[in-house]
Motif scaffolding. Structure first.
Motif, PDB file in Angstrom:
ATOM      1  N   TYR A 214     -39.866  -1.010  18.263  1.00  0.00           N
ATOM      2  CA  TYR A 214     -39.446  -1.205  19.648  1.00  0.00           C
ATOM      3  C   TYR A 214     -39.379  -2.693  19.989  1.00  0.00           C
ATOM      4  O   TYR A 214     -38.422  -3.155  20.630  1.00  0.00           O
ATOM      5  CB  TYR A 214     -40.418  -0.509  20.598  1.00  0.00           C
ATOM      6  CG  TYR A 214     -40.070   0.920  20.947  1.00  0.00           C
ATOM      7  CD1 TYR A 214     -38.760   1.287  21.188  1.00  0.00           C
ATOM      8  CD2 TYR A 214     -41.054   1.890  21.081  1.00  0.00           C
ATOM      9  CE1 TYR A 214     -38.427   2.583  21.528  1.00  0.00           C
ATOM     10  CE2 TYR A 214     -40.742   3.194  21.426  1.00  0.00           C
ATOM     11  CZ  TYR A 214     -39.428   3.540  21.650  1.00  0.00           C
ATOM     12  OH  TYR A 214     -39.096   4.812  21.988  1.00  0.00           O
ATOM     13  N   ASN A 215     -40.408  -3.443  19.606  1.00  0.00           N
ATOM     14  CA  ASN A 215     -40.433  -4.873  19.912  1.00  0.00           C
ATOM     15  C   ASN A 215     -39.203  -5.584  19.385  1.00  0.00           C
ATOM     16  O   ASN A 215     -38.617  -6.445  20.062  1.00  0.00           O
ATOM     17  CB  ASN A 215     -41.695  -5.512  19.321  1.00  0.00           C
ATOM     18  CG  ASN A 215     -42.936  -5.164  20.119  1.00  0.00           C
ATOM     19  OD1 ASN A 215     -42.853  -4.866  21.308  1.00  0.00           O
ATOM     20  ND2 ASN A 215     -44.088  -5.192  19.461  1.00  0.00           N
ATOM     21  N   LYS A 216     -38.797  -5.218  18.173  1.00  0.00           N
ATOM     22  CA  LYS A 216     -37.636  -5.869  17.555  1.00  0.00           C
ATOM     23  C   LYS A 216     -36.330  -5.431  18.211  1.00  0.00           C
ATOM     24  O   LYS A 216     -35.486  -6.256  18.574  1.00  0.00           O
ATOM     25  CB  LYS A 216     -37.585  -5.546  16.064  1.00  0.00           C
ATOM     26  CG  LYS A 216     -36.396  -6.163  15.333  1.00  0.00           C
ATOM     27  CD  LYS A 216     -36.387  -5.784  13.878  1.00  0.00           C
ATOM     28  CE  LYS A 216     -35.210  -6.416  13.152  1.00  0.00           C
ATOM     29  NZ  LYS A 216     -33.889  -6.062  13.738  1.00  0.00           N
ATOM     30  N   THR A 217     -36.149  -4.118  18.368  1.00  0.00           N
ATOM     31  CA  THR A 217     -34.860  -3.601  18.860  1.00  0.00           C
ATOM     32  C   THR A 217     -34.676  -3.824  20.360  1.00  0.00           C
ATOM     33  O   THR A 217     -33.547  -3.944  20.839  1.00  0.00           O
ATOM     34  CB  THR A 217     -34.724  -2.107  18.539  1.00  0.00           C
ATOM     35  OG1 THR A 217     -35.871  -1.407  19.038  1.00  0.00           O
ATOM     36  CG2 THR A 217     -34.614  -1.883  17.043  1.00  0.00           C
ATOM     37  N   PHE A 218     -35.773  -3.874  21.109  1.00  0.00           N
ATOM     38  CA  PHE A 218     -35.655  -4.210  22.527  1.00  0.00           C
ATOM     39  C   PHE A 218     -35.249  -5.670  22.687  1.00  0.00           C
ATOM     40  O   PHE A 218     -34.483  -6.036  23.582  1.00  0.00           O
ATOM     41  CB  PHE A 218     -36.970  -3.959  23.255  1.00  0.00           C
ATOM     42  CG  PHE A 218     -37.202  -2.515  23.613  1.00  0.00           C
ATOM     43  CD1 PHE A 218     -36.174  -1.600  23.590  1.00  0.00           C
ATOM     44  CD2 PHE A 218     -38.466  -2.072  23.997  1.00  0.00           C
ATOM     45  CE1 PHE A 218     -36.379  -0.278  23.917  1.00  0.00           C
ATOM     46  CE2 PHE A 218     -38.689  -0.750  24.337  1.00  0.00           C
ATOM     47  CZ  PHE A 218     -37.641   0.153  24.289  1.00  0.00           C
ATOM     48  N   ARG A 219     -35.794  -6.513  21.784  1.00  0.00           N
ATOM     49  CA  ARG A 219     -35.511  -7.944  21.856  1.00  0.00           C
ATOM     50  C   ARG A 219     -34.054  -8.242  21.518  1.00  0.00           C
ATOM     51  O   ARG A 219     -33.382  -9.022  22.193  1.00  0.00           O
ATOM     52  CB  ARG A 219     -36.453  -8.693  20.909  1.00  0.00           C
ATOM     53  CG  ARG A 219     -36.594 -10.164  21.218  1.00  0.00           C
ATOM     54  CD  ARG A 219     -37.809 -10.794  20.553  1.00  0.00           C
ATOM     55  NE  ARG A 219     -37.940 -10.413  19.155  1.00  0.00           N
ATOM     56  CZ  ARG A 219     -38.967  -9.752  18.662  1.00  0.00           C
ATOM     57  NH1 ARG A 219     -39.953  -9.356  19.456  1.00  0.00           N
ATOM     58  NH2 ARG A 219     -39.025  -9.450  17.371  1.00  0.00           N
ATOM     59  N   ASP A 220     -33.538  -7.593  20.443  1.00  0.00           N
ATOM     60  CA  ASP A 220     -32.141  -7.869  20.059  1.00  0.00           C
ATOM     61  C   ASP A 220     -31.162  -6.861  20.652  1.00  0.00           C
ATOM     62  O   ASP A 220     -29.967  -6.852  20.317  1.00  0.00           O
ATOM     63  CB  ASP A 220     -31.996  -7.926  18.533  1.00  0.00           C
ATOM     64  CG  ASP A 220     -32.413  -6.635  17.843  1.00  0.00           C
ATOM     65  OD1 ASP A 220     -32.403  -5.571  18.504  1.00  0.00           O
ATOM     66  OD2 ASP A 220     -32.745  -6.676  16.640  1.00  0.00           O
ATOM     67  N   LYS A 221     -31.681  -5.968  21.508  1.00  0.00           N
ATOM     68  CA  LYS A 221     -30.857  -5.009  22.260  1.00  0.00           C
ATOM     69  C   LYS A 221     -30.041  -4.096  21.350  1.00  0.00           C
ATOM     70  O   LYS A 221     -28.882  -3.767  21.643  1.00  0.00           O
ATOM     71  CB  LYS A 221     -29.936  -5.750  23.229  1.00  0.00           C
ATOM     72  CG  LYS A 221     -30.692  -6.565  24.272  1.00  0.00           C
ATOM     73  CD  LYS A 221     -29.760  -7.271  25.230  1.00  0.00           C
ATOM     74  CE  LYS A 221     -30.542  -8.073  26.257  1.00  0.00           C
ATOM     75  NZ  LYS A 221     -29.665  -8.785  27.212  1.00  0.00           N
ATOM     76  N   THR A 222     -30.638  -3.659  20.253  1.00  0.00           N
ATOM     77  CA  THR A 222     -29.952  -2.747  19.327  1.00  0.00           C
ATOM     78  C   THR A 222     -30.502  -1.316  19.413  1.00  0.00           C
ATOM     79  O   THR A 222     -30.045  -0.436  18.684  1.00  0.00           O
ATOM     80  CB  THR A 222     -30.095  -3.245  17.874  1.00  0.00           C
ATOM     81  OG1 THR A 222     -31.498  -3.320  17.547  1.00  0.00           O
ATOM     82  CG2 THR A 222     -29.450  -4.605  17.697  1.00  0.00           C
ATOM     83  N   ILE A 223     -31.458  -1.076  20.284  1.00  0.00           N
ATOM     84  CA  ILE A 223     -32.113   0.222  20.356  1.00  0.00           C
ATOM     85  C   ILE A 223     -31.135   1.344  20.677  1.00  0.00           C
ATOM     86  O   ILE A 223     -31.259   2.474  20.185  1.00  0.00           O
ATOM     87  CB  ILE A 223     -33.270   0.196  21.391  1.00  0.00           C
ATOM     88  CG1 ILE A 223     -34.085   1.480  21.331  1.00  0.00           C
ATOM     89  CG2 ILE A 223     -32.746  -0.031  22.797  1.00  0.00           C
ATOM     90  CD1 ILE A 223     -34.918   1.613  20.114  1.00  0.00           C
TER      91      ILE A 223
END
Length: 241
Positions: A214-223
């Motif tokens: 979540y931390n990664k995909t929320f940051r790069d908006k790929t979720i």
């Protein structure tokens, strides 16, 4: 000397008899008192299922309303058990106050999840006790499906408690579905994707992986690129677009 001692004993005996008489007299008067309107109190917390009037209706003995009965005719233990039989009540105490008021203190059950079933839907509390749905109130809790019996409830209860203890998971996970092969899938608040959690093993490890993802995909908006996030495999997160 003996006479003085005799007088002391006589006075002492007279005092004991007088106190006994006064106690007996006051007790009779106390128990003969007529009960006024019962007082109902709820312990601090969410009290949404029961009202004061609903508890008052439970305080009935031999089809007679408690109010205007003599104190000596009341079975406090029986009244307490009657209140405890209500499925929304977790704890109850029925007693007389020093002023002679009949008081009932009630702690309501707090649902933590709603079990969704085609046959019977109900809430469960932290002890896994079934709490029926109410016409008065609909609790905003986790929705759980695929639960077939009490053993399933016992199995999923620790998972629900872990989710509720975590501020992020509590807000993010809105639904849990159990499959026939004892694997679990989550519905989430932040998107249309699902979380494939697998069986209830290495729960803490899986949640750590999920939070890191979540931390990664929320940051790069790929979720939002994914339809399924799978955390059931060891040391990896597998995603399906």
């Amino acid at each position: 000397m003996k006479f003085k001692r005799f007088l002391k004993y006589l006075l002492f005996l007279t005092l004991i008899i007088s106190l006994g008489f006064l106690y007996s007299f006051s007790s009779k008067r106390n128990y003969a008192k007529i009960i006024a309107e019962p007082v109902v109190e709820f312990e601090a917390g969410d009290n949404n299922f029961l009202t004061h009037s609903m508890v008052n209706k439970l305080l009935i003995q031999n089809s007679e309303i408690v109010r205007n009965k003599a104190k000596s005719t009341l079975d406090l233990y029986g009244l307490e058990n009657t209140v405890l039989k209500n499925p929304y009540v977790e704890k109850a105490a029925v007693f007389f106050t020093i002023g002679g008021v009949l008081k009932t203190v009630v702690k309501q059950r707090k649902p933590i999840a709603r079990i969704i079933s085609e046959i019977n839907s109900y809430y469960i509390d932290r002890q896994g006790v079934k709490v029926p749905l109410s016409d008065n109130y609909s609790a905003r809790v986790l929705l759980v499906s695929g639960i077939k019996n009490e053993e399933d409830v016992k199995e999923i209860l620790p998972l629900i408690k872990i989710i509720l203890k975590d501020n992020f998971l509590q807000k993010e996970v809105v639904g849990i579905q159990k499959s026939d092969d004892d694997e679990y899938q989550f519905s989430v608040r932040s998107g249309n994707y699902k979380i494939d959690f697998g069986k209830l093993t290495e729960i803490d490890v899986k949640f750590k992986k999920l939070k890191a993802f979540y931390n990664k995909t929320f940051r790069d908006k790929t979720i939002d690129n994914y339809k399924m996030i799978n955390v059931k495999y060891h040391n990896q997160v597998v995603c399906t677009k």
